[in-house]
Design an enzyme around this catalytic site. Structure first.
Site, PDB file in Angstrom:
ATOM      1  N   ASN A 162       0.801  -1.228   0.000  1.00 37.44           N
ATOM      2  CA  ASN A 162       0.000   0.000   0.000  1.00 37.44           C
ATOM      3  C   ASN A 162       0.835   1.280   0.000  1.00 37.44           C
ATOM      4  O   ASN A 162       0.411   2.309  -0.510  1.00 37.44           O
ATOM      5  CB  ASN A 162      -1.006   0.007   1.153  1.00 37.44           C
ATOM      6  CG  ASN A 162      -0.360  -0.195   2.500  1.00 37.44           C
ATOM      7  OD1 ASN A 162       0.762  -0.691   2.623  1.00 37.44           O
ATOM      8  ND2 ASN A 162      -1.064   0.181   3.552  1.00 37.44           N
ATOM      9  N   LYS A 185      12.327  -8.006   1.076  1.00 40.55           N
ATOM     10  CA  LYS A 185      11.315  -8.706   0.287  1.00 40.55           C
ATOM     11  C   LYS A 185      10.110  -7.790   0.153  1.00 40.55           C
ATOM     12  O   LYS A 185       9.339  -7.614   1.086  1.00 40.55           O
ATOM     13  CB  LYS A 185      10.893 -10.026   0.938  1.00 40.55           C
ATOM     14  CG  LYS A 185      10.008 -10.874   0.010  1.00 40.55           C
ATOM     15  CD  LYS A 185       9.011 -11.711   0.755  1.00 40.55           C
ATOM     16  CE  LYS A 185       7.812 -10.944   1.246  1.00 40.55           C
ATOM     17  NZ  LYS A 185       6.980 -10.349   0.141  1.00 40.55           N
ATOM     18  N   GLU A 261       4.949  -3.802  12.502  1.00 43.22           N
ATOM     19  CA  GLU A 261       3.928  -2.764  12.315  1.00 43.22           C
ATOM     20  C   GLU A 261       2.761  -3.465  11.640  1.00 43.22           C
ATOM     21  O   GLU A 261       2.795  -3.749  10.448  1.00 43.22           O
ATOM     22  CB  GLU A 261       4.490  -1.621  11.474  1.00 43.22           C
ATOM     23  CG  GLU A 261       3.676  -0.345  11.593  1.00 43.22           C
ATOM     24  CD  GLU A 261       2.594  -0.261  10.546  1.00 43.22           C
ATOM     25  OE1 GLU A 261       1.424  -0.566  10.892  1.00 43.22           O
ATOM     26  OE2 GLU A 261       2.886   0.100   9.408  1.00 43.22           O
ATOM     27  N   ARG A 289      -7.013   8.824   2.592  1.00 43.34           N
ATOM     28  CA  ARG A 289      -5.609   8.722   2.212  1.00 43.34           C
ATOM     29  C   ARG A 289      -5.346   7.317   1.675  1.00 43.34           C
ATOM     30  O   ARG A 289      -5.725   6.324   2.292  1.00 43.34           O
ATOM     31  CB  ARG A 289      -4.720   9.001   3.428  1.00 43.34           C
ATOM     32  CG  ARG A 289      -3.230   9.012   3.114  1.00 43.34           C
ATOM     33  CD  ARG A 289      -2.422   9.140   4.377  1.00 43.34           C
ATOM     34  NE  ARG A 289      -0.996   9.202   4.096  1.00 43.34           N
ATOM     35  CZ  ARG A 289      -0.046   8.849   4.954  1.00 43.34           C
ATOM     36  NH1 ARG A 289      -0.386   8.407   6.159  1.00 43.34           N
ATOM     37  NH2 ARG A 289       1.224   8.925   4.629  1.00 43.34           N
ATOM     38  N   CYS A 295      -3.132   1.259   7.156  1.00 42.69           N
ATOM     39  CA  CYS A 295      -3.359   0.760   8.517  1.00 42.69           C
ATOM     40  C   CYS A 295      -3.760   1.881   9.458  1.00 42.69           C
ATOM     41  O   CYS A 295      -4.344   1.637  10.517  1.00 42.69           O
ATOM     42  CB  CYS A 295      -2.111   0.046   9.029  1.00 42.69           C
ATOM     43  SG  CYS A 295      -0.616   1.051   8.955  1.00 42.69           S
ATOM     44  N   GLU A 392     -10.636  -4.496  10.010  1.00 44.13           N
ATOM     45  CA  GLU A 392      -9.973  -3.444   9.248  1.00 44.13           C
ATOM     46  C   GLU A 392     -10.546  -3.425   7.830  1.00 44.13           C
ATOM     47  O   GLU A 392     -10.461  -4.416   7.101  1.00 44.13           O
ATOM     48  CB  GLU A 392      -8.463  -3.693   9.218  1.00 44.13           C
ATOM     49  CG  GLU A 392      -7.657  -2.541   8.661  1.00 44.13           C
ATOM     50  CD  GLU A 392      -6.161  -2.731   8.857  1.00 44.13           C
ATOM     51  OE1 GLU A 392      -5.448  -1.713   8.881  1.00 44.13           O
ATOM     52  OE2 GLU A 392      -5.707  -3.879   8.994  1.00 44.13           O
TER      53      GLU A 392
END
Length: 490
Positions: A162, A185, A261, A289, A295, A392
């Site tokens: 993202n 990666k 994260e 955004r 996230c 989410e």
């Protein structure tokens, strides 16, 4: 040059090979995979598909380079990052177009991400020369304590699709500043930005072997053997919580340093004393955004009952006016979601909320045409028990949930396993402090809809992750502390 010609040029100028030990090479198996434009579903190019042998070649390069790189003068490490910052800014337009083609976000947002990404290199170029230790006298006066900071060693970096450039620089910057070698990666959906970044760092003077980039369609088959090998000493991952949990399990065998994260479920609280214009503007930034694929995106909008209807009206007006289309087209504000699976997930969450009594104010379904587009959506009167109150969303859907009291709002906001960021709009100073302290989140946006900044610590609590990136603490994730006790001093 036509728009199509320019698009072809920016894709063609990026290597389609793996970057290992400072050199471009094909996958050992010869395998490749396709990179898709999510706005059309068409194939942009094919990329070398790394396998286990390639991963170990990258690890061999990182291990071989580590002893020399850790001794590299901090000032020179910082200057490499500074040169890379300048190159990113010089090539901002082309890099932004490349990102828009492989990820879908509008071109203006992509340009903003390149600037944001570059700022991590600028920030950590300055941190490279500020790695400090300590010296003190023992309590009995007969010894001295010397504390030094040293690079943790070769690091595995795993980045999401993202924010394909910024998530790379946010990890690479502190690793370079600290003196760590790296194996990166990138996400399968967006390898081009990472490969372009590798070439920029090579041009900026990064020594061979310090960074390798290995795109792959077999993420588990590539990362797990490296984590279990013993030579990798650190993993930094940005992505979903389920994958993060798995990586933590794999890291336990070799007791690796971990930075995670992970997912979010950000509450957005609007109290009846808030500046409603500022709250709506903040909601647009926090929700839209990156097309909502962030996230940090506002996932649940809790609005006090006295202003809930007016807030919903204003937000609906703003969301309904957004222009949807291919991110390269002029004036487009909302691009496609990353793939069909993402769009199906968003639609399922909206359908569940509507079936439970939520009211569709605008949007509510995919847009017509090619690509994975979903219309900006506002849902009013969303029940707390709906799935999107606990999942989410990762899409352009704003659910509005009314509340009565401050305690009720805080309890609802904290009713989640996640704790990355929370947003709070109020003009009451006492409430601002009370609620900020009460929210279970690693970050709080107080009267603002964006919290991310290279100079500030980014990270969450609970199932949103471990560690922090950015700010003064970002480099700490790549440093070990060594204590030397000196005896025989009277």
């Amino acid at each position: 040059m036509t728009a199509a010609d320019r698009e072809a040029r920016v894709v063609d100028q990026v290597s389609k090979q793996l970057f290992i030990g400072g050199r471009w090479r094909d996958a050992k198996s010869g395998a490749t995979f396709k990179v898709e434009d999510p706005s059309t579903g068409s194939v942009l190019c094919e990329i070398a598909d790394a396998g286990t042998d390639d991963a170990f070649a990258a690890l061999d390069a990182a291990t071989a380079a580590q002893p020399t790189w850790r001794k590299h003068p901090p000032r020179e490490r910082g200057e490499i990052l500074r040169r890379a910052y300048e190159l990113l800014m010089e090539r901002q337009d082309d890099l932004a177009l490349l990102m828009t083609l492989e990820m879908g976000k509008p071109l203006a947002e992509a340009k903003g991400e390149i600037a944001y990404a570059a700022d991590f290199f600028r920030w950590f170029s300055e941190e490279a020369v500020r790695i400090e230790g300590g010296y003190s006298v023992s309590p009995n006066g007969q010894a001295r304590f010397l504390v030094m900071r040293q690079p943790v060693g070769p690091a595995m970096l795993v980045t999401p699709w993202n924010f394909p450039m910024a998530m790379g620089t946010r990890k690479i910057g502190p690793a370079i500043a600290a003196g760590c070698t790296m194996v990166l990666k990138p996400a399968q959906q967006t390898p081009l930005s990472a490969l372009a970044l590798a070439d920029i760092l090579r041009e900026a003077g990064l020594p061979e072997g310090v960074l390798s980039v290995i795109p792959t369609t077999d993420a588990g088959g590539v990362t797990e053997p490296l984590l279990r090998d013993g030579r990798i000493r650190k993993i930094s991952f940005t992505g979903s919580t389920p994958v993060g949990r798995k990586l933590i399990e794999q890291s336990a065998e070799q007791v690796l340093r971990t930075s995670m994260e992970l997912g979010g479920n950000a509450p957005f609280l609007v109290f009846d004393d808030a500046d409603l214009d500022a709250a709506v503007e903040g909601a647009m930034m926090a929700k839209m955004r990156n097309i909502g694929e962030a996230c940090t995106a506002a996932n649940r909008m809790y609005v006090q009952a006295g202003v809930a209807d007016e807030f919903a009206r204003r937000l609906t007006e703003r969301m309904g006016a957004l222009k949807i289309g291919r991110g390269t087209d002029e004036g487009v504000q909302v691009g496609p979601l990353i793939d069909a699976k993402a769009r199906e997930k968003v639609q399922g969450l909206v359908d569940d909320a509507v079936n439970r009594g939520a009211k569709v104010m605008v949007g509510g379904g995919p847009s017509d045409g090619d690509g994975y587009f979903y219309r900006p959506t506002v849902l009013a009167d969303v029940p707390q028990e709906s799935q999107l109150s606990h999942t989410e969303i990762f899409g352009p859907v704003a659910p509005i949930i009314p509340f009565q009291t401050e305690d009720e709002a805080v309890a609802a906001a904290n009713d989640t396993e996640f704790g990355l960021v929370s947003y709070l709009f109020t003009q009451d100073l006492g409430r601002a402090f009370r609620v900020s302290e009460a929210l279970d989140a690693g970050m709080v946006g107080l009267n603002q809809g964006v919290v991310s900044n290279p100079a500030a610590p980014f990270g969450g609590v609970k199932h949103s992750g471990l560690g922090r990136e950015g700010g003064n603490v970002g480099i700490e994730e790549f440093l070990e502390t060594k204590y030397v006790g000196i005896a025989g001093i009277d």
